[in-house]
Design an enzyme around this catalytic site. Structure first.
Site, PDB file in Angstrom:
ATOM      1  N   GLU A 130      -3.767  -8.787   3.362  1.00 49.83           N
ATOM      2  CA  GLU A 130      -4.607  -8.530   4.536  1.00 49.83           C
ATOM      3  C   GLU A 130      -5.729  -9.538   4.738  1.00 49.83           C
ATOM      4  O   GLU A 130      -6.006  -9.934   5.872  1.00 49.83           O
ATOM      5  CB  GLU A 130      -5.221  -7.121   4.437  1.00 49.83           C
ATOM      6  CG  GLU A 130      -4.257  -6.004   4.734  1.00 49.83           C
ATOM      7  CD  GLU A 130      -3.443  -5.588   3.523  1.00 49.83           C
ATOM      8  OE1 GLU A 130      -2.810  -4.532   3.604  1.00 49.83           O
ATOM      9  OE2 GLU A 130      -3.437  -6.309   2.507  1.00 49.83           O
ATOM     10  N   GLU A 165       0.838  -1.212   0.000  1.00 50.26           N
ATOM     11  CA  GLU A 165       0.000   0.000   0.000  1.00 50.26           C
ATOM     12  C   GLU A 165       0.861   1.244   0.000  1.00 50.26           C
ATOM     13  O   GLU A 165       0.542   2.247  -0.639  1.00 50.26           O
ATOM     14  CB  GLU A 165      -0.938  -0.007   1.202  1.00 50.26           C
ATOM     15  CG  GLU A 165      -1.997  -1.105   1.146  1.00 50.26           C
ATOM     16  CD  GLU A 165      -2.963  -1.002   2.300  1.00 50.26           C
ATOM     17  OE1 GLU A 165      -2.600  -1.406   3.419  1.00 50.26           O
ATOM     18  OE2 GLU A 165      -4.083  -0.518   2.079  1.00 50.26           O
TER      19      GLU A 165
HETATM   20  C1  LIG Z   1     -13.521  -6.416   8.513  1.00 47.58           C
HETATM   21  C2  LIG Z   1     -12.094  -6.261   9.031  1.00 47.58           C
HETATM   22  C3  LIG Z   1     -12.079  -5.966  10.530  1.00 47.58           C
HETATM   23  C4  LIG Z   1     -10.661  -6.116  11.048  1.00 47.58           C
HETATM   24  C5  LIG Z   1     -10.262  -4.926  11.893  1.00 47.58           C
HETATM   25  C6  LIG Z   1      -8.721  -4.885  12.021  1.00 47.58           C
HETATM   26  C7  LIG Z   1      -8.206  -3.728  11.219  1.00 47.58           C
HETATM   27  C8  LIG Z   1      -6.712  -3.479  11.428  1.00 47.58           C
HETATM   28  C9  LIG Z   1      -6.186  -2.640  10.267  1.00 47.58           C
HETATM   29  C10 LIG Z   1      -4.842  -1.991  10.592  1.00 47.58           C
HETATM   30  C11 LIG Z   1      -4.485  -0.983   9.526  1.00 47.58           C
HETATM   31  C12 LIG Z   1      -4.448  -1.641   8.154  1.00 47.58           C
HETATM   32  C13 LIG Z   1      -3.044  -1.566   7.614  1.00 47.58           C
HETATM   33  C14 LIG Z   1      -2.800  -2.544   6.461  1.00 47.58           C
HETATM   34  O1  LIG Z   1      -3.758  -2.389   5.430  1.00 47.58           O
HETATM   35  C15 LIG Z   1      -2.885  -3.927   6.975  1.00 47.58           C
HETATM   36  C16 LIG Z   1      -1.556  -4.602   7.084  1.00 47.58           C
HETATM   37  O2  LIG Z   1      -0.521  -4.181   6.610  1.00 47.58           O
HETATM   38  S1  LIG Z   1      -1.662  -6.050   7.959  1.00 47.58           S
HETATM   39  C17 LIG Z   1      -0.055  -6.779   7.724  1.00 47.58           C
HETATM   40  C18 LIG Z   1       0.026  -7.359   6.322  1.00 47.58           C
HETATM   41  N1  LIG Z   1       1.290  -8.091   6.213  1.00 47.58           N
HETATM   42  C19 LIG Z   1       1.336  -9.435   6.192  1.00 47.58           C
HETATM   43  O3  LIG Z   1       0.346 -10.107   6.213  1.00 47.58           O
HETATM   44  C20 LIG Z   1       2.710 -10.055   6.140  1.00 47.58           C
HETATM   45  C21 LIG Z   1       2.959 -10.778   7.471  1.00 47.58           C
HETATM   46  N2  LIG Z   1       4.252 -11.478   7.429  1.00 47.58           N
HETATM   47  C22 LIG Z   1       4.368 -12.684   6.811  1.00 47.58           C
HETATM   48  O4  LIG Z   1       3.463 -13.250   6.253  1.00 47.58           O
HETATM   49  C23 LIG Z   1       5.753 -13.286   6.821  1.00 47.58           C
HETATM   50  O5  LIG Z   1       6.516 -12.614   7.802  1.00 47.58           O
HETATM   51  C24 LIG Z   1       6.462 -13.141   5.460  1.00 47.58           C
HETATM   52  C25 LIG Z   1       6.378 -11.714   4.997  1.00 47.58           C
HETATM   53  C26 LIG Z   1       5.768 -14.065   4.457  1.00 47.58           C
HETATM   54  C27 LIG Z   1       7.936 -13.534   5.605  1.00 47.58           C
HETATM   55  O6  LIG Z   1       8.024 -14.806   6.223  1.00 47.58           O
HETATM   56  P1  LIG Z   1       9.460 -15.290   6.730  1.00 47.58           P
HETATM   57  O7  LIG Z   1      10.496 -15.026   5.697  1.00 47.58           O
HETATM   58  O8  LIG Z   1       9.272 -16.660   7.251  1.00 47.58           O
HETATM   59  O9  LIG Z   1       9.835 -14.324   7.929  1.00 47.58           O
HETATM   60  P2  LIG Z   1       9.115 -14.338   9.373  1.00 47.58           P
HETATM   61  O10 LIG Z   1       7.659 -14.566   9.200  1.00 47.58           O
HETATM   62  O11 LIG Z   1       9.893 -15.182  10.300  1.00 47.58           O
HETATM   63  O12 LIG Z   1       9.296 -12.787   9.799  1.00 47.58           O
HETATM   64  C28 LIG Z   1      10.518 -12.347  10.380  1.00 47.58           C
HETATM   65  C29 LIG Z   1      10.136 -11.590  11.634  1.00 47.58           C
HETATM   66  O13 LIG Z   1       9.344 -10.422  11.208  1.00 47.58           O
HETATM   67  C30 LIG Z   1       8.082 -10.488  11.878  1.00 47.58           C
HETATM   68  N3  LIG Z   1       7.045  -9.916  11.003  1.00 47.58           N
HETATM   69  C31 LIG Z   1       6.884 -10.153   9.697  1.00 47.58           C
HETATM   70  N4  LIG Z   1       5.824  -9.467   9.211  1.00 47.58           N
HETATM   71  C32 LIG Z   1       5.304  -8.752  10.268  1.00 47.58           C
HETATM   72  C33 LIG Z   1       4.209  -7.854  10.429  1.00 47.58           C
HETATM   73  N5  LIG Z   1       3.431  -7.471   9.406  1.00 47.58           N
HETATM   74  N6  LIG Z   1       3.971  -7.367  11.678  1.00 47.58           N
HETATM   75  C34 LIG Z   1       4.769  -7.702  12.726  1.00 47.58           C
HETATM   76  N7  LIG Z   1       5.855  -8.548  12.642  1.00 47.58           N
HETATM   77  C35 LIG Z   1       6.088  -9.062  11.418  1.00 47.58           C
HETATM   78  C36 LIG Z   1       7.846 -11.943  12.165  1.00 47.58           C
HETATM   79  O14 LIG Z   1       6.914 -12.072  13.224  1.00 47.58           O
HETATM   80  C37 LIG Z   1       9.237 -12.377  12.555  1.00 47.58           C
HETATM   81  O15 LIG Z   1       9.501 -11.892  13.835  1.00 47.58           O
HETATM   82  P3  LIG Z   1      10.014 -12.915  14.971  1.00 47.58           P
HETATM   83  O16 LIG Z   1       9.015 -14.042  14.959  1.00 47.58           O
HETATM   84  O17 LIG Z   1      11.384 -13.334  14.513  1.00 47.58           O
HETATM   85  O18 LIG Z   1      10.025 -12.129  16.244  1.00 47.58           O
END
Ligand SMILES: CCCCCCCCCCCCC[C@H](O)CC(=O)SCCNC(=O)CCNC(=O)[C@H](O)C(C)(C)COP(=O)(O)OP(=O)(O)OC[C@H]1O[C@@H](n2cnc3c(N)ncnc32)[C@H](O)[C@@H]1OP(=O)(O)O
Length: 278
Positions: A142, A122
């Site tokens: 999302e 985004e």
């Molecule tokens: C009708 C609906 C009602 C609902 C109401 C709720 C509304 C809330 C709206 C908020 C505002 C909206 C903003 C936006 O539009 C929404 C978002 O951006 S939501 C987040 C979207 N992102 C994702 O879904 C990606 C999430 N991450 C992953 O899937 C994976 O990390 C990856 C990108 C595929 C990579 O995987 P890997 O290579 O295996 O790496 P890891 O997963 O191990 O990640 C390393 C480390 O980073 C941490 N991490 C990764 N992404 C995030 C994140 N988005 N937020 C926080 N932390 C993140 C992950 O946890 C690891 O940390 P560790 O476990 O090592 O401490």
């Protein structure tokens, strides 16, 4: 060799201005540059600085060379909040922030030098131009976590790739590779990961040589409603021709003198000028 700056657990977004180009760096390396509220606050203040600047003519948004461009909003942070707090601190604020980026007078270029998911894509969609690393993937993930793209990406993706492809990407949280992103018009340029920022810089420097006021008017016309475009074009040219911005005079004079134009971005209102006959 200076020690690398200590990793900020809440992440950090910095702004550097070099000539006419501003560079916004996103850095939260251990969490894939996912956005925290402190990072949202920092980006808000950087955009205000850029908006007030008469020197900045192009903006680059990039990660600090980390594994990801951004994995979006910090899921762990916003999912712990009540719905009311979520609305005020995350949804409304983030949506307004990305609207501010998209609405900047100056064109922006997203240097997608890593994966961009959710709010990370985004953020890139709020930029005018996107350069992507050949080994990166992007998607609006999302729906995969029970929410929806809340920072403007739903509308912007549709405007960029069309309805069917936007639905295919959002409904299935499809992560598209660089070739697909280029073919679908989601990005305009590809580069090897180490060269993405340099490519974005090359584009930014080209933008910076254009007449700033004409450029800003053009951005507004393109971003306006399609039906609105013609009216905005006539209005923009009408106001420029009647008061002949200095850059318009400089552009015509330079062309007639067979030299590169030196645009100043100034706009005084001397009344009608005969720019075509010196
Ligand atoms: C009708 C609906 C009602 C609902 C109401 C709720 C509304 C809330 C709206 C908020 C505002 C909206 C903003 C936006 O539009 C929404 C978002 O951006 S939501 C987040 C979207 N992102 C994702 O879904 C990606 C999430 N991450 C992953 O899937 C994976 O990390 C990856 C990108 C595929 C990579 O995987 P890997 O290579 O295996 O790496 P890891 O997963 O191990 O990640 C390393 C480390 O980073 C941490 N991490 C990764 N992404 C995030 C994140 N988005 N937020 C926080 N932390 C993140 C992950 O946890 C690891 O940390 P560790 O476990 O090592 O401490």
């Amino acid at each position: 060799m200076t020690d690398p700056s200590p990793v900020q657990p809440d992440g950090e977004i910095t702004l550097t201005v070099d000539g006419h180009v501003a560079v916004i760096h996103i850095s939260r390396p251990n969490k894939l540059n996912s956005f925290t509220i402190p990072m949202v606050e920092q980006l808000e203040s950087h955009l205000a600085v850029i908006d007030d600047s008469e020197d900045v003519r192009a903006v680059i948004v990039t990660s600090a060379g980390d594994r990801a461009f951004s994995a979006g909003a910090d899921i762990k942070a916003f999912s712990q909040l009540s719905a009311t707090r979520m609305w005020s601190t995350w949804i409304r604020r983030g949506h307004a922030l990305f609207d501010k980026l998209a609405g900047l007078r100056q064109p922006s270029i997203a240097a997608i030098d890593g994966n961009a998911f959710g709010g990370g894509l985004e953020l890139a969609l709020a930029c005018d131009i996107r350069v992507m690393a050949t080994d990166a993937k992007v998607g609006l993930s999302e729906l995969g976590i029970g929410t929806l793209p809340g920072w403007g990406g739903t509308a912007r993706l549709q405007k960029t790739v069309g309805v069917a492809r936007a639905k295919r990407m959002i409904f299935t949280s499809l992560m598209v590779d660089a070739e697909t992103a280029l073919n679908w018009g989601l990005v305009t340029d590809l580069a090897e990961r180490p060269d993405v920022v340099a490519k974005a810089r090359e584009i930014a420097e080209q933008i910076a040589t254009r007449a700033p006021i004409a450029l800003q008017m053009t951005k507004q016309i393109i971003d306006g409603q399609s039906g609105e475009g013609l009216r905005l074009t006539l209005e923009a040219l009408g106001s420029a021709a009647s008061s002949a911005t200095d850059d318009f005079v400089e552009g015509v004079t330079a062309f007639r003198s067979k030299r590169p134009p030196q645009f100043s971005g100034s706009f005084d209102d001397p009344g009608p000028r005969d720019v075509l006959h010196g």
